[in-house]
Design a protein around this motif. Structure first.
Motif, short mmCIF file in Angstrom:
data_model
loop_
_atom_site.label_atom_id
_atom_site.label_comp_id
_atom_site.label_asym_id
_atom_site.label_seq_id
_atom_site.Cartn_x
_atom_site.Cartn_y
_atom_site.Cartn_z
N ARG A 1 0.81 -1.21 0.00
CA ARG A 1 0.00 0.00 0.00
C ARG A 1 0.86 1.27 0.00
O ARG A 1 0.54 2.26 -0.69
CB ARG A 1 -0.91 -0.01 1.24
N SER A 2 1.93 1.28 0.73
CA SER A 2 2.77 2.49 0.80
C SER A 2 3.42 2.84 -0.54
O SER A 2 3.30 3.97 -1.04
CB SER A 2 3.84 2.31 1.88
N PRO A 3 4.13 1.86 -1.20
CA PRO A 3 4.70 2.22 -2.51
C PRO A 3 3.63 2.52 -3.55
O PRO A 3 3.83 3.37 -4.42
CB PRO A 3 5.53 1.00 -2.90
N THR B 1 0.81 4.00 -3.02
CA THR B 1 0.38 5.39 -2.79
C THR B 1 1.37 6.37 -3.42
O THR B 1 0.98 7.40 -4.01
CB THR B 1 0.26 5.65 -1.28
N ASN B 2 2.65 6.05 -3.34
CA ASN B 2 3.66 6.91 -3.96
C ASN B 2 3.52 6.93 -5.48
O ASN B 2 3.61 7.98 -6.13
CB ASN B 2 5.06 6.45 -3.58
N ILE B 3 3.28 5.74 -6.05
CA ILE B 3 3.11 5.65 -7.51
C ILE B 3 1.93 6.49 -7.96
O ILE B 3 2.00 7.24 -8.94
CB ILE B 3 2.94 4.18 -7.94
N GLY C 1 0.58 9.01 -6.40
CA GLY C 1 0.87 10.44 -6.23
C GLY C 1 1.74 11.00 -7.34
O GLY C 1 1.47 12.08 -7.90
N PHE C 2 2.83 10.27 -7.68
CA PHE C 2 3.71 10.75 -8.75
C PHE C 2 3.01 10.72 -10.10
O PHE C 2 3.23 11.58 -10.96
CB PHE C 2 4.99 9.92 -8.79
N THR C 3 2.13 9.72 -10.30
CA THR C 3 1.41 9.66 -11.57
C THR C 3 0.48 10.84 -11.69
O THR C 3 0.31 11.41 -12.79
CB THR C 3 0.63 8.34 -11.66
N GLN C 4 -0.16 11.24 -10.62
CA GLN C 4 -1.03 12.41 -10.65
C GLN C 4 -0.22 13.68 -10.96
O GLN C 4 -0.67 14.57 -11.69
CB GLN C 4 -1.77 12.57 -9.33
N SER D 1 -3.12 1.57 -11.06
CA SER D 1 -2.82 1.80 -9.64
C SER D 1 -4.10 1.90 -8.81
O SER D 1 -4.17 1.39 -7.68
CB SER D 1 -1.99 3.09 -9.49
#
Length: 836
Positions: free
Chosen positions: A616-618, A620-622, A624-627, A652
């Protein structure tokens, strides 16, 4: 006294004469002496002359005395007789006084004017053993030495008043030795007299008389209480015929206020005519006892009602006593008794047991119908009252009795029942094959009652029963399962060969009918499970509650037996043993396999739970960066980059949904997931769920049929979880629908529930798949492109059940699938009511 004075005067005169003569003789100067001398011729000596003078004086003295004696003799003799008579009278009075004084143990003390006491009587009253001594007699007046201190002080004060003022007194005293003393003081003829008399015996007799009187009074009180307790009126009359005493039943019978009121008013229970009749019927009174007579039956009013009484009134020496017994119910009781006897006769006629009653003369006085049918005797003959011997003779003549070598002796043995003190039982075997049990019961008033029971059927049944027992024993011996039966006394009654072989019991042991404790002791060597054997023993020997018990026994050779103890209706217990070794082994294998599967499932869930949190943590990062890339905040993207960014965003998001579902299921399994209940607008929640699935519907070419009434209202629920339920249902429906098909979402509100239904017209599911569709990780494509991880419907059911609702599935191959979720309304209100 005068005689005595004269004698004394004569004595004095004689003495003077003698004295004078002596003086003349001594002096020699008297003429008389000279004359004497001359008369003597002068030849006597002087001393002779003196002697002669003395002799003359003595003679004169004697003469005077003689004359005085002769003159007074007659008078003295008369006086002596009078004195003797007076002395005899005084001695008689003295003896009578002594006798009176010594007649009882007492002391009499008198004081004269000079104050000197004279003590007469028995001083041992105060000091034993000192009666004759003067010294101890005076010690009687030391009252404090032999009386109690208080009594001694009181007596001394009373004696002082008696001697000083002549005050009489009377008192009862107690000595230090425990005797009772009666003290009486009075003044007699100027003297003070004190009389002390022992009254111990009199007091004891008086105490005994009082005790006897008290016992008599208590006895009379008890008798009166007993008479008051009986329900029959009882009374006592005096010599004049009036009422002297009545009991409480009499008071109640005459309806008086109290016993005293009834006696004072003389209220009679019987009228004058009845009392006169009783008086005429009374027997003579002799030596205080009346001649006995039977009671008179009279009519009287008792407590306001007319009753019939048996009255008994017996004359006594000081009056009469009577009792009345209410016998109004006697006739009705006699009638009831007669009816009861008639009923008993009818009952005896209905019995299958033949009954015949004979009186003391051995004549038949009663017989029932079964007796006539048993022997087939003529009714007229039986009603004529034949004797017992005549009936036996007729039965023998008709060949209805067993043949006897000596019929006369056998008949006398039968008739001996009339002289027996107890009932006797014999067995008769008539020629027709019947078996009769004959009981001869002597009657209290003489005679015999015969009871004839036909036991032919019972004997046949007993034979059949014994045959069945043999068949049962042979059947049990052929069984391979061990079987044993223990009786109500806890002893072994039946055991087949398999039971004996299993527990290695010898035939001698089985034949001895051992107790269950001994059997268990032998079996415990091969199956050492003490607790199970104790439970089985409790079933065998229990007296009240005996529930069936089943226990599993492990034999030392590896055999496993299922032992069942089943109580039987007659108090016995059936023990059966079944060899379940093979099934136990299979059960063990299945149990081990199930445990392994459970461990694997637990390991899988643990793995998924941890992996989900780690992903879940990575992710969420993916996202966020995709957005950031999609928003072009870090630079412009070309068309292909923008397309790739959108694919990464969608993938994602799908992966995040899967991870969230897995975490939700893990929270539900752990019991840590809590619903955040709020007032949820049903229409808004449905529309939000539809917006989340619009993109997929456009891509799949699937349309949506939304059927939500305008007044659907609100719902107390967790809005996020309700949207998640609808999103999963719509996703599955769209995924299993083909292009051009329609997915329907229908919402309805009832009085208690909110019903949401999602239906598609896809391929549907066969029954075997539908049974597992709510299980986790159960995923089926059914020829479509939709392929999930199999958590959607599991999440749906979990969330709906957390709300207290239920989920149903209707599907069939080729008919599509319809899923219905029912949410209970908890404080929810329709929208229209809220608007109002």
């Amino acid at each position: 006294m005068r005689v005595e004075r004269r004698v004394r005067r004569g004595w004095r005169a004689g003495c003077l004469v003698v004295a004078g003569a002596c003086c003349l003789a001594l002096d020699g100067r008297r003429p008389a002496l000279a004359a004497v001398r001359d008369l003597a011729g002068g030849g006597w000596p002087t001393h002779n002359v003196a002697g002669l003078a003395i002799l003359i004086g003595i003679t004169a003295f004697a003469t005077i005395l003689a004359l005085l004696h002769l003159s007074e003799r007659s008078r003295w003799t008369r006086r002596e007789r009078e004195l003797s008579a007076a002395l005899a009278a005084l001695r008689g009075a003295h003896d009578r006084a002594e006798m009176f004084l010594n007649a009882e143990r007492q002391i009499v003390v008198t004081w004269d004017a000079r104050g000197e006491p004279q003590i007469e009587g028995d001083p041992s009253l105060a000091f034993d053993g000192m009666r004759g001594a003067a010294g101890p007699s005076r010690r009687v007046l030391a009252f404090s030495s032999w009386l109690l201190p208080a009594d001694a002080a009181a007596l001394e004060e009373a004696v002082e008043a008696l001697r000083a003022r002549g005050t009489s007194f009377h008192a009862c005293l107690n000595s230090q030795s425990g005797h009772s003393i009666d003290a009486q003081g009075l003044a007699v003829a100027g003297r003070a007299l004190l009389r002390l008399r022992e009254t111990t015996r009199e007091n004891r007799e008086l105490f005994e008389l009082r005790e006897t009187l008290d016992d008599a009074r208590r006895g009379l009180a008890s008798l009166a209480g007993l008479l008051d307790a009986i329900p029959q009126p009882v009374w006592r009359r005096n010599r004049e015929g009036g009422l002297a005493w009545v009991n409480l039943a009499y008071v109640a019978a005459v309806e008086a206020r109290s016993r005293e009121a009834a006696l004072e008013a003389g209220t009679e229970l019987l009228d004058r005519q009845a009392r006169d009749l009783i008086a005429r019927e009374d027997g003579p009174v002799r030596a205080g006892l009346a001649a006995p007579r039977p009671p008179l039956r009279l009519s009287a009013v008792v407590a306001g009602g007319r009753r019939i009484l048996d009255v008994t009134e017996t004359p006594q020496e000081h009056g009469r006593v009577g009792i009345a017994v209410d016998v109004s119910e006697l006739e009705s009781v006699r009638a009831d008794l007669q009816r009861q006897m008639d009923a008993n006769v009818r009952t005896l006629d209905q019995l299958s047991t033949a009954v015949a009653m004979f009186d003391a003369r051995q004549k038949l006085i009663f017989h029932n119908a079964a007796y006539r049918e048993l022997w087939g005797l003529d009714l007229a003959f039986l009603e004529s009252g034949p004797t017992d011997g005549e009936i036996l003779d007729r039965l023998r003549a008709q060949r209805k009795l067993q043949e006897q070598a000596d019929f006369r002796a056998w008949k006398q043995g039968v008739l001996s029942a009339y002289r027996a003190a107890e009932a006797s039982e014999t067995w008769w075997y008539p020629p027709d094959g019947r078996i009769l049990r004959v009981v001869a019961e002597p009657n209290p008033q003489g005679g015999v009652t015969y009871l004839f029971d036909d036991h032919s059927d019972r004997v046949k049944l007993e034979s059949s029963y014994n045959a069945l027992l043999l068949v049962q024993a042979e059947t049990l011996d052929t069984l391979t399962e061990p079987v044993a039966v223990f009786g109500a006394d806890g002893r072994l009654t039946v055991a087949n060969r398999a039971f004996a072989t299993l527990w290695r019991l010898s035939p001698e042991t089985l034949a001895a009918r051992p107790h269950v404790d001994r059997i268990i002791e032998s079996c415990r060597v091969l199956a050492p499970d003490e607790e199970s054997w104790l439970d089985i023993r409790d079933v065998v020997v229990a007296l009240e509650s005996r529930p069936a018990v089943g226990r599993r026994l492990n034999v030392v050779d590896g055999t496993v037996l299922d032992c069942s103890a089943q109580p039987l209706p007659d108090g016995a217990t059936l023990i059966t043993l079944i060899d379940v070794t093979a099934s136990v082994n299979v059960e063990r294998m299945l149990t081990e396999k199930n445990e392994a599967l459970e461990k694997a499932a637990k390991l899988r869930d643990t793995f998924v739970h941890h992996v989900s949190y780690e992903l879940r943590s990575p992710l969420t990062n993916i996202i966020g960066f995709t957005q950031l890339l999609g928003d072009e905040t870090v630079g412009a993207l070309n068309e292909r980059q923008r397309e790739y960014s959108e694919h990464i965003m969608r993938s994602s998001g799908s992966l995040l949904v899967i991870i969230n579902d897995i975490l939700d299921l893990a929270s539900i399994d752990a019991g840590s997931l809590e619903l955040q209940r709020e007032t949820v607008d049903v229409r808004a929640t449905i529309e939000a769920s539809v917006r989340g699935i619009e993109d997929r519907m456009k891509e799949s070419g699937v349309s949506l049929d939304l059927d939500v009434p305008a007044g659907i209202g609100s719902l107390r629920a967790d809005g996020k979880r309700v949207r998640q339920v609808l999103f999963n249902l719509l996703s599955n429906a769209v995924g299993f629908s083909g292009p051009g098909q329609t997915v329907s979402l229908r919402a309805r509100r009832t009085a208690d529930d909110l019903v949401l239904t999602v239906a598609d017209h896809g391929r549907g599911m066969p029954p075997e798949v539908a049974e597992r569709v709510f299980d986790r990780f159960e995923s089926h494509s059914f020829g479509t492109r939709h392929r999930g991880v199999g958590l959607g419907l599991s999440i749906v059911r979990s969330f709906v059940e957390l709300h207290g609702g239920r989920v149903t599935l209707d599907t069939a191959p080729g008919q599509g699938t319809r899923v219905t979720c029912t949410f209970p309304l908890l404080g929810s209100t329709p929208q229209m009511e809220a608007a109002e």
